[in-house]
Design a protein around this motif. Structure first.
Motif, PDB file in Angstrom:
ATOM      1  N   ALA A 159      -8.825 -15.062  11.175  1.00 37.32           N
ATOM      2  CA  ALA A 159      -7.936 -13.938  11.491  1.00 37.32           C
ATOM      3  C   ALA A 159      -7.208 -13.472  10.234  1.00 37.32           C
ATOM      4  O   ALA A 159      -6.978 -12.268  10.040  1.00 37.32           O
ATOM      5  CB  ALA A 159      -6.936 -14.349  12.567  1.00 37.32           C
ATOM      6  N   GLN A 160      -6.860 -14.408   9.388  1.00 39.81           N
ATOM      7  CA  GLN A 160      -6.208 -14.073   8.125  1.00 39.81           C
ATOM      8  C   GLN A 160      -7.129 -13.224   7.258  1.00 39.81           C
ATOM      9  O   GLN A 160      -6.713 -12.205   6.683  1.00 39.81           O
ATOM     10  CB  GLN A 160      -5.838 -15.359   7.380  1.00 39.81           C
ATOM     11  N   ALA A 161      -8.397 -13.615   7.160  1.00 42.99           N
ATOM     12  CA  ALA A 161      -9.357 -12.856   6.358  1.00 42.99           C
ATOM     13  C   ALA A 161      -9.532 -11.447   6.910  1.00 42.99           C
ATOM     14  O   ALA A 161      -9.560 -10.473   6.154  1.00 42.99           O
ATOM     15  CB  ALA A 161     -10.696 -13.593   6.320  1.00 42.99           C
ATOM     16  N   ARG A 162      -9.654 -11.335   8.236  1.00 45.26           N
ATOM     17  CA  ARG A 162      -9.819 -10.008   8.837  1.00 45.26           C
ATOM     18  C   ARG A 162      -8.608  -9.127   8.574  1.00 45.26           C
ATOM     19  O   ARG A 162      -8.750  -7.949   8.222  1.00 45.26           O
ATOM     20  CB  ARG A 162     -10.061 -10.139  10.345  1.00 45.26           C
ATOM     21  N   TYR A 163      -7.418  -9.703   8.695  1.00 43.54           N
ATOM     22  CA  TYR A 163      -6.191  -8.932   8.477  1.00 43.54           C
ATOM     23  C   TYR A 163      -6.096  -8.459   7.031  1.00 43.54           C
ATOM     24  O   TYR A 163      -5.827  -7.282   6.762  1.00 43.54           O
ATOM     25  CB  TYR A 163      -4.961  -9.773   8.832  1.00 43.54           C
ATOM     26  N   VAL A 164      -6.314  -9.360   6.085  1.00 43.11           N
ATOM     27  CA  VAL A 164      -6.155  -9.014   4.669  1.00 43.11           C
ATOM     28  C   VAL A 164      -7.153  -7.930   4.261  1.00 43.11           C
ATOM     29  O   VAL A 164      -6.781  -6.933   3.624  1.00 43.11           O
ATOM     30  CB  VAL A 164      -6.315 -10.270   3.780  1.00 43.11           C
ATOM     31  N   VAL A 165      -8.417  -8.101   4.632  1.00 43.29           N
ATOM     32  CA  VAL A 165      -9.428  -7.113   4.236  1.00 43.29           C
ATOM     33  C   VAL A 165      -9.151  -5.772   4.911  1.00 43.29           C
ATOM     34  O   VAL A 165      -9.347  -4.707   4.302  1.00 43.29           O
ATOM     35  CB  VAL A 165     -10.840  -7.633   4.548  1.00 43.29           C
ATOM     36  N   LYS A 166      -8.690  -5.806   6.147  1.00 46.73           N
ATOM     37  CA  LYS A 166      -8.327  -4.561   6.833  1.00 46.73           C
ATOM     38  C   LYS A 166      -7.230  -3.828   6.069  1.00 46.73           C
ATOM     39  O   LYS A 166      -7.285  -2.603   5.876  1.00 46.73           O
ATOM     40  CB  LYS A 166      -7.865  -4.870   8.255  1.00 46.73           C
ATOM     41  N   GLN A 167      -6.210  -4.556   5.604  1.00 44.29           N
ATOM     42  CA  GLN A 167      -5.115  -3.939   4.851  1.00 44.29           C
ATOM     43  C   GLN A 167      -5.595  -3.422   3.494  1.00 44.29           C
ATOM     44  O   GLN A 167      -5.163  -2.366   3.024  1.00 44.29           O
ATOM     45  CB  GLN A 167      -3.972  -4.944   4.656  1.00 44.29           C
ATOM     46  N   VAL A 168      -6.488  -4.163   2.862  1.00 47.83           N
ATOM     47  CA  VAL A 168      -7.050  -3.724   1.582  1.00 47.83           C
ATOM     48  C   VAL A 168      -7.756  -2.386   1.757  1.00 47.83           C
ATOM     49  O   VAL A 168      -7.581  -1.451   0.957  1.00 47.83           O
ATOM     50  CB  VAL A 168      -8.022  -4.791   1.032  1.00 47.83           C
ATOM     51  N   LEU A 169      -8.563  -2.281   2.794  1.00 48.17           N
ATOM     52  CA  LEU A 169      -9.293  -1.041   3.037  1.00 48.17           C
ATOM     53  C   LEU A 169      -8.353   0.103   3.398  1.00 48.17           C
ATOM     54  O   LEU A 169      -8.586   1.258   3.010  1.00 48.17           O
ATOM     55  CB  LEU A 169     -10.326  -1.264   4.147  1.00 48.17           C
TER      56      LEU A 169
END
Length: 651
Positions: free
Chosen positions: A346-356
């Motif tokens: 979930a952390q990975a999904r959140y971070v990459v979503k914010q990056v994009l």
């Protein structure tokens, strides 16, 4: 000589540091430079100011921790003054001829003064991996039994002992208590390792400092070395170890003409034997009283980011007084986000979503960084980046020098330079079909002194290795021609590497790319010995080939120090990951873990996000029910009293 540009862009604190003392008399100066406070500019301006005041630029020694930093510093100085042409054998031209890392300056002195300590001046330098290989060979010859430290542990213990200048028993007790019963064996191993280096006419990184200090412990030699420089400037004092500090103390016993720059809050290299007390107790090291100038104006981060960062580091049990602030017109910005997520995925999904989302809003990927405690902590982030087609580059993991084909190229050049280098010879020969350690040893034992070409021609390899053996002979024949220009030598060696790349369908493109990177880096060196020593010591940013591309930066906190980004995501801000589980029982290590978080936070310019998984596979040691991840708790470095400085969120 006058400055091209007056120091109009310096604030009052910086001008005081730049103009401190006089050209002929300057007591010890500590510039306590907070993160983002412009320390590089201050050092460059101070060097330029000294030259303007009449100090011969050849009599200034500038010590840095990376080749990149030395290059940046001298380029800045060159922008402030007009540098004349070289005037002596030690003068390599440029604004500051004596600028470089501790190890590179040590290397230059050892080349010139090797006879003073009975060292062959034609020695070659083992890089970290070659040194480990030689340590392993010696370890195997001594027949270390099961349960003894492995080769990597032996090398780490040896290096820490040398750089910390500590008795082996103390190092084992403090760093490796499980191996205290191996004291006698390790002493024997390290003595044999030292003997093997001498027999092969090689030195390792630690020797470049150890032998420099040995020169300085000879009174007559020390006097001649000290006479080389009127002023010594040291960058990143908090990252020096006891060996480096002793070198500085012997260069400037009274401290006159010494300027050091550093920040105790950014001391994060204790695992390399760096000693934060070198800066905390700076005033005690020299006979002359020291002056401290503190740089607290941060030109990087918003006020909100600095408020949170200051609060985290203020809870450290020890430290020099310093509070970062923005300029009067600096932006306040939004509070750093403190985001709770369910787990690692979930952390990975959140971070990459914010990056994009940042990218869609106009922020380049290259202006964003995801930071973590150790390289393995980014596995889920990397997987999510690949799933979402987000280009990234990683630092602190697979460095250029770790790649086998790069190691092969360096071994080839090292063996050509120094035929006594058995470690390099063994690596290359064992790459050939049907050539194992026994065959390689048989050949190495047949080499008479430097007559390596004669030995290669005379030796009868296994039939399957005959063509490969001929190829090695051909490339060595070309490399042993001393009158061949350096870049032609390298091109000759890289053709041999590329020929192998043509047979590697999976890694061929990567090999060719890395060869191109090395060829570009080689242009900055004048000959093969200089390249071998300095490239192995510090390849700089060579592994960031294509770094001009727009790629998200994934990095360990250690590898990102000195850099800055518009947006920073610090992941796994939970006990067991940051601070690291192995550090929590040692107060000194816990203090360094706090500084790691501080360094990570102060990389951010405008947006800072800290993420905390409720459950994480990275938290150790914790027992969880079968099939469930261990629970994770918010890092102890962000207690409840500091939460008001963050924007708490759930994702």
């Amino acid at each position: 000589m006058r400055l091209r540009n007056r120091q109009l862009d310096l604030n009052a604190e910086q001008r005081r540091a730049v103009r401190f003392g006089t050209s002929c008399r300057s007591s010890p100066l500590l510039v306590l430079a907070g993160a983002g406070s412009g320390k590089t500019g201050v050092l460059a301006h101070r060097v330029a100011h000294l030259i303007e005041q009449g100090v011969d630029r050849n009599r200034i020694l500038l010590l840095t921790f990376t080749r990149l930093a030395a290059t940046e510093m001298t380029e800045r100085v060159a922008g402030l003054i007009e540098a004349p042409s070289p005037s002596s054998k030690f003068d390599r031209g440029g604004a500051v001829p004596w600028a470089g890392t501790f190890h590179s300056i040590g290397l230059r002195l050892l080349r010139a003064l090797a006879d003073e300590i009975d060292l062959d001046p034609t020695f070659t330098v083992l890089d970290a991996y070659a040194a480990r290989s030689l340590m392993g060979d010696v370890r195997d010859e001594l027949g270390f039994a099961a349960g003894a430290p492995d080769t990597a542990e032996c090398q780490a213990i040896y290096s820490f002992k040398v750089n910390a200048r500590s008795p082996l028993a103390d190092v084992l007790d403090a760093r490796c208590p499980k191996h205290v019963d191996q004291l006698a064996k390790l002493k024997k191993l390290f003595a044999a390792y030292t003997k093997a280096k001498r027999a092969q006419n090689v030195v390792d990184f630690d020797d470049l400092l150890r032998l420099w200090l040995k020169l300085l412990r000879r009174p007559k030699t020390a006097r001649s070395i000290r006479r080389l420089w009127d002023h010594v400037l040291v960058d990143e004092l908090q990252d020096t170890n006891r060996l480096q500090l002793e070198i500085v103390r012997r260069l400037k016993p009274d401290g006159v003409g010494l300027t050091v720059v550093g920040d105790d809050a950014q001391a994060i290299y204790g695992f390399r034997a760096a000693d934060v007390t070198n800066i905390l107790r700076f005033s005690e090291h020299f006979t002359e009283p020291a002056t401290t100038v503190t740089l607290e104006t941060n030109y990087r981060s918003t006020a909100a980011i600095l408020d949170a960062s200051n609060a985290v580091i203020a809870l450290a049990p020890t430290g020099l007084n310093k509070t970062l602030r923005t300029p009067k017109d600096g932006p306040t910005g939004s509070k750093p986000a403190l985001v709770t997520v369910a787990d690692d995925q979930a952390q990975a999904r959140y971070v990459v979503k914010q990056v994009l989302a940042n990218q869609r809003a106009g922020m380049p990927l290259a202006e964003q960084a995801v930071l973590f405690r150790i390289g393995s902590h980014s596995v889920d982030i990397e997987a999510e980046c690949r799933r979402r087609n987000v280009a990234f580059v990683k630092f602190g993991g697979n460095a250029l020098l770790e790649k086998p084909h790069v190691r092969d190229l360096l071994a080839l050049l090292s063996w050509a330079e120094n035929p006594k280098d058995q470690t390099a010879a063994r690596r290359l020969l064992c790459k050939l079909p049907d050539v194992g350690p026994a065959t390689a040893k048989k050949f190495i034992d047949s080499v008479d002194g430097t007559k390596v070409l004669t030995a290669l021609r005379a030796f009868k390899p296994p039939a399957a290795a005959s063509q490969g053996w001929k190829d090695v002979l051909d490339v060595m024949r070309g490399l042993r021609k001393r009158d061949t220009p350096w870049l032609q030598q390298l091109a000759h060696a890289t053709r041999w590497i590329e020929a192998r790349a043509a047979l590697d369908a999976e890694h061929g493109d990567l090999i060719r790319r890395d060869v191109k990177v090395i060829m570009g880096a080689a242009k900055t060196f004048t000959d093969r010995p200089e390249f071998l020593a300095n490239f192995a010591l510090d390849p700089g940013d060579a592994d960031a080939a294509g770094k001009g591309d727009d790629r998200l930066v994934l990095s360990t906190i250690h590898a990102v120090k000195g850099k800055e980004f518009e947006a920073v995501f610090v992941i796994n801000v939970v006990d067991g990951a940051l601070p690291f589980a192995m550090a929590v029982r040692n107060s000194v290590l816990v203090a360094e873990e706090r500084r790691l978080l501080y360094v990570a936070m102060t990389r951010a310019k405008h947006r800072l996000t800290l993420t905390m998984p409720r459950a994480s596979a990275l938290v150790r040691p914790t027992v969880a029910p079968l099939g469930r991840l261990p629970p994770a708790n918010r890092s102890r470095f962000i207690p409840a009293a500091l939460l008001a400085l963050f924007d708490e969120q759930e994702a």
